[in-house]
Scaffold this motif. Structure first.
Motif, PDB file in Angstrom:
ATOM      1  N   ASN A   1       9.076 -15.487  14.245  1.00 53.30           N
ATOM      2  CA  ASN A   1       9.467 -16.817  13.757  1.00 53.30           C
ATOM      3  C   ASN A   1       8.923 -17.100  12.359  1.00 53.30           C
ATOM      4  O   ASN A   1       9.446 -17.949  11.637  1.00 53.30           O
ATOM      5  N   LEU A   2       7.869 -16.387  11.993  1.00 60.25           N
ATOM      6  CA  LEU A   2       7.269 -16.555  10.666  1.00 60.25           C
ATOM      7  C   LEU A   2       7.791 -15.519   9.662  1.00 60.25           C
ATOM      8  O   LEU A   2       7.328 -15.445   8.529  1.00 60.25           O
ATOM      9  N   GLY A   3       8.740 -14.698  10.098  1.00 63.21           N
ATOM     10  CA  GLY A   3       9.277 -13.674   9.211  1.00 63.21           C
ATOM     11  C   GLY A   3       8.384 -12.461   9.102  1.00 63.21           C
ATOM     12  O   GLY A   3       8.471 -11.698   8.146  1.00 63.21           O
ATOM     13  N   ILE A   4       7.513 -12.259  10.094  1.00 58.97           N
ATOM     14  CA  ILE A   4       6.605 -11.114  10.107  1.00 58.97           C
ATOM     15  C   ILE A   4       7.138 -10.074  11.089  1.00 58.97           C
ATOM     16  O   ILE A   4       7.458 -10.397  12.229  1.00 58.97           O
ATOM     17  N   SER A   5       7.255  -8.837  10.638  1.00 60.40           N
ATOM     18  CA  SER A   5       7.696  -7.755  11.526  1.00 60.40           C
ATOM     19  C   SER A   5       6.506  -7.296  12.368  1.00 60.40           C
ATOM     20  O   SER A   5       5.512  -6.815  11.819  1.00 60.40           O
ATOM     21  N   PRO A   6       6.575  -7.437  13.697  1.00 59.39           N
ATOM     22  CA  PRO A   6       5.430  -7.091  14.565  1.00 59.39           C
ATOM     23  C   PRO A   6       5.344  -5.602  14.842  1.00 59.39           C
ATOM     24  O   PRO A   6       5.681  -5.120  15.924  1.00 59.39           O
ATOM     25  N   VAL A   7       4.896  -4.857  13.852  1.00 63.62           N
ATOM     26  CA  VAL A   7       4.807  -3.397  13.954  1.00 63.62           C
ATOM     27  C   VAL A   7       3.348  -2.968  13.852  1.00 63.62           C
ATOM     28  O   VAL A   7       2.650  -3.369  12.916  1.00 63.62           O
ATOM     29  N   TYR A   8       2.900  -2.171  14.812  1.00 68.28           N
ATOM     30  CA  TYR A   8       1.529  -1.640  14.766  1.00 68.28           C
ATOM     31  C   TYR A   8       1.520  -0.348  13.966  1.00 68.28           C
ATOM     32  O   TYR A   8       2.410   0.491  14.088  1.00 68.28           O
ATOM     33  N   GLY A   9       0.512  -0.184  13.121  1.00 68.13           N
ATOM     34  CA  GLY A   9       0.383   1.043  12.349  1.00 68.13           C
ATOM     35  C   GLY A   9      -1.046   1.542  12.370  1.00 68.13           C
ATOM     36  O   GLY A   9      -1.995   0.749  12.330  1.00 68.13           O
ATOM     37  N   ASP A  10      -1.218   2.856  12.447  1.00 72.41           N
ATOM     38  CA  ASP A  10      -2.561   3.422  12.447  1.00 72.41           C
ATOM     39  C   ASP A  10      -3.076   3.616  11.020  1.00 72.41           C
ATOM     40  O   ASP A  10      -2.423   3.232  10.047  1.00 72.41           O
ATOM     41  N   ARG A  11      -4.239   4.226  10.901  1.00 65.70           N
ATOM     42  CA  ARG A  11      -4.870   4.417   9.598  1.00 65.70           C
ATOM     43  C   ARG A  11      -3.972   5.216   8.649  1.00 65.70           C
ATOM     44  O   ARG A  11      -3.870   4.911   7.459  1.00 65.70           O
ATOM     45  N   ALA A  12      -3.289   6.228   9.182  1.00 64.54           N
ATOM     46  CA  ALA A  12      -2.416   7.063   8.348  1.00 64.54           C
ATOM     47  C   ALA A  12      -1.280   6.242   7.756  1.00 64.54           C
ATOM     48  O   ALA A  12      -0.910   6.418   6.586  1.00 64.54           O
ATOM     49  N   ALA A  13      -0.723   5.321   8.544  1.00 64.60           N
ATOM     50  CA  ALA A  13       0.361   4.467   8.050  1.00 64.60           C
ATOM     51  C   ALA A  13      -0.135   3.552   6.945  1.00 64.60           C
ATOM     52  O   ALA A  13       0.565   3.299   5.957  1.00 64.60           O
ATOM     53  N   VAL A  14      -1.355   3.047   7.097  1.00 62.00           N
ATOM     54  CA  VAL A  14      -1.941   2.178   6.072  1.00 62.00           C
ATOM     55  C   VAL A  14      -2.143   2.945   4.768  1.00 62.00           C
ATOM     56  O   VAL A  14      -1.820   2.457   3.679  1.00 62.00           O
ATOM     57  N   LEU A  15      -2.664   4.163   4.874  1.00 61.01           N
ATOM     58  CA  LEU A  15      -2.901   4.971   3.677  1.00 61.01           C
ATOM     59  C   LEU A  15      -1.590   5.313   2.965  1.00 61.01           C
ATOM     60  O   LEU A  15      -1.536   5.371   1.735  1.00 61.01           O
ATOM     61  N   GLU A  16      -0.532   5.504   3.722  1.00 58.00           N
ATOM     62  CA  GLU A  16       0.787   5.772   3.128  1.00 58.00           C
ATOM     63  C   GLU A  16       1.268   4.556   2.346  1.00 58.00           C
ATOM     64  O   GLU A  16       1.808   4.669   1.247  1.00 58.00           O
ATOM     65  N   ASP A  17       1.049   3.381   2.907  1.00 55.45           N
ATOM     66  CA  ASP A  17       1.387   2.114   2.260  1.00 55.45           C
ATOM     67  C   ASP A  17       0.618   1.967   0.941  1.00 55.45           C
ATOM     68  O   ASP A  17       1.176   1.578  -0.092  1.00 55.45           O
ATOM     69  N   ILE A  18      -0.652   2.276   1.003  1.00 56.31           N
ATOM     70  CA  ILE A  18      -1.521   2.152  -0.164  1.00 56.31           C
ATOM     71  C   ILE A  18      -1.088   3.111  -1.273  1.00 56.31           C
ATOM     72  O   ILE A  18      -1.053   2.741  -2.455  1.00 56.31           O
ATOM     73  N   GLU A  19      -0.734   4.322  -0.898  1.00 51.31           N
ATOM     74  CA  GLU A  19      -0.319   5.316  -1.892  1.00 51.31           C
ATOM     75  C   GLU A  19       0.966   4.891  -2.596  1.00 51.31           C
ATOM     76  O   GLU A  19       1.135   5.102  -3.798  1.00 51.31           O
ATOM     77  N   ARG A  20       1.866   4.263  -1.859  1.00 52.05           N
ATOM     78  CA  ARG A  20       3.118   3.765  -2.448  1.00 52.05           C
ATOM     79  C   ARG A  20       2.819   2.718  -3.518  1.00 52.05           C
ATOM     80  O   ARG A  20       3.379   2.748  -4.621  1.00 52.05           O
ATOM     81  N   MET A  21       1.941   1.790  -3.199  1.00 56.54           N
ATOM     82  CA  MET A  21       1.570   0.744  -4.143  1.00 56.54           C
ATOM     83  C   MET A  21       0.857   1.330  -5.358  1.00 56.54           C
ATOM     84  O   MET A  21       1.107   0.937  -6.503  1.00 56.54           O
TER      85      MET A  21
END
Length: 313
Positions: A280-300
């Protein structure tokens, strides 16, 4: 092989042992913003879900520590005892931006990354009656009068760097106005002091009633709650970024305690009520582990570093 198996079973036994003894006192969640913002809302959704589902034997207590674009609160998380009783919630874009811009001397590598629990889109918005009706209009106007397009931002944060990436790709420069946090950037646009700013999809949805019109989103595809707002990619701008919500602990926090927290967060995000509130707040309820976070960080990082280097020249 034998040593690897011994390590695996030893870790499982350690986690099982800790699950019975940790936590035995309330866990403090540091939110580096004032109450009521997106990170605070997310923290409270999980606080309630974990408590209502009895996922941890002790309460979680939210402590808001705003200031310096999140730097005050994130430093507090970093410098807290690594005993598992102080954690925090933030976003990787802000951590990377602050370090690259010299606002802080630390980044994600100075924490233990617990997990990601959902993400929101990022986009740019203008005042309802703005003459900027599309990305093409934005670029045309900004190129026609260099330095005339006033960007409401918070210096040293992702709200500063991401528009700079857009300008770099589209060959124009914004005129930077250090307005501050989301509500202050909103006021700056509505007051006619600035022309445009970047907000989360959650904020764009909330601010639409106040007179903000979403112009574009940096998501991979259109946001369901903002179906008429095109993506940057649709407009020929190759930027795809979301703003995830990540949970952090001080460096050196026991792996077993981190795993207990991960299991609580992972179970909480599956709660129908928590998912409903997030969606309802426009947030995608997806769980991600440490590897997913690091991938996000590398993209940025890949998008940001060349632009920051140009800004420094």
């Amino acid at each position: 092989m034998k040593s690897a198996l011994l390590y695996f079973f030893s870790t499982i036994l350690t986690i099982a042992s800790l699950s019975a003894s940790y936590p035995n006192q309330p866990i403090k969640i540091i939110v580096p913003t004032a109450a009521g913002g997106g990170h605070d809302t997310m923290a409270r959704i999980f606080q309630r879900a974990i408590q209502e589902e009895s996922l941890l034997p002790e309460k979680m207590v939210i402590v808001n520590i705003p200031g310096a674009g999140g730097a005050v609160g994130t430093r507090k998380i970093k410098d807290s005892p690594n005993d598992g009783y102080t954690i925090g919630i933030w976003n990787p874009n802000a951590l990377i931006s602050a370090k690259l811009m010299g606002i802080t001397n630390y980044d994600h590598s100075d924490y233990e990354i617990i997990a990601m629990t959902g993400y929101t889109g990022l986009g740019m918005g203008v005042k309802d009656d703005s003459s900027i009706s599309s990305v093409a209009d934005l670029i045309k106007q900004a190129q026609a009068k260099p330095g005339s397009m006033k960007l409401a931002t918070e210096i040293g944060t992702a709200t500063h760097i991401i528009p700079m990436i857009l300008g770099d790709q589209a060959d124009f420069e914004f005129r930077i106005v250090n307005a501050g946090g989301g509500s202050k950037r909103l006021a700056s646009i509505l007051g006619g002091h600035t022309d445009i700013s970047i907000f989360s999809s959650q904020a764009l949805i909330n601010f639409s009633a106040s007179g903000i019109r979403p112009l574009l989103m940096f998501s991979e595809s259109r946001i369901p709650l903002l179906p008429d707002t095109p993506t940057a990619k649709e407009s020929g701008i190759d930027i795809v970024l979301n703003e995830s919500r990540i949970w952090l602990a001080p460096k050196g926090t026991d792996p077993g305690k981190l795993e207990v927290l991960r299991q609580a967060l992972k179970t909480a995000i599956e709660s129908p009520e928590a998912r409903k509130q997030m969606e309802n707040l426009g947030i995608s309820p997806v769980y991600g582990d440490r590897a997913a976070v690091l991938e996000d960080i590398e993209r940025m990082r890949k998008l940001s570093e060349p632009v920051v280097a140009k800004m420094g020249r």
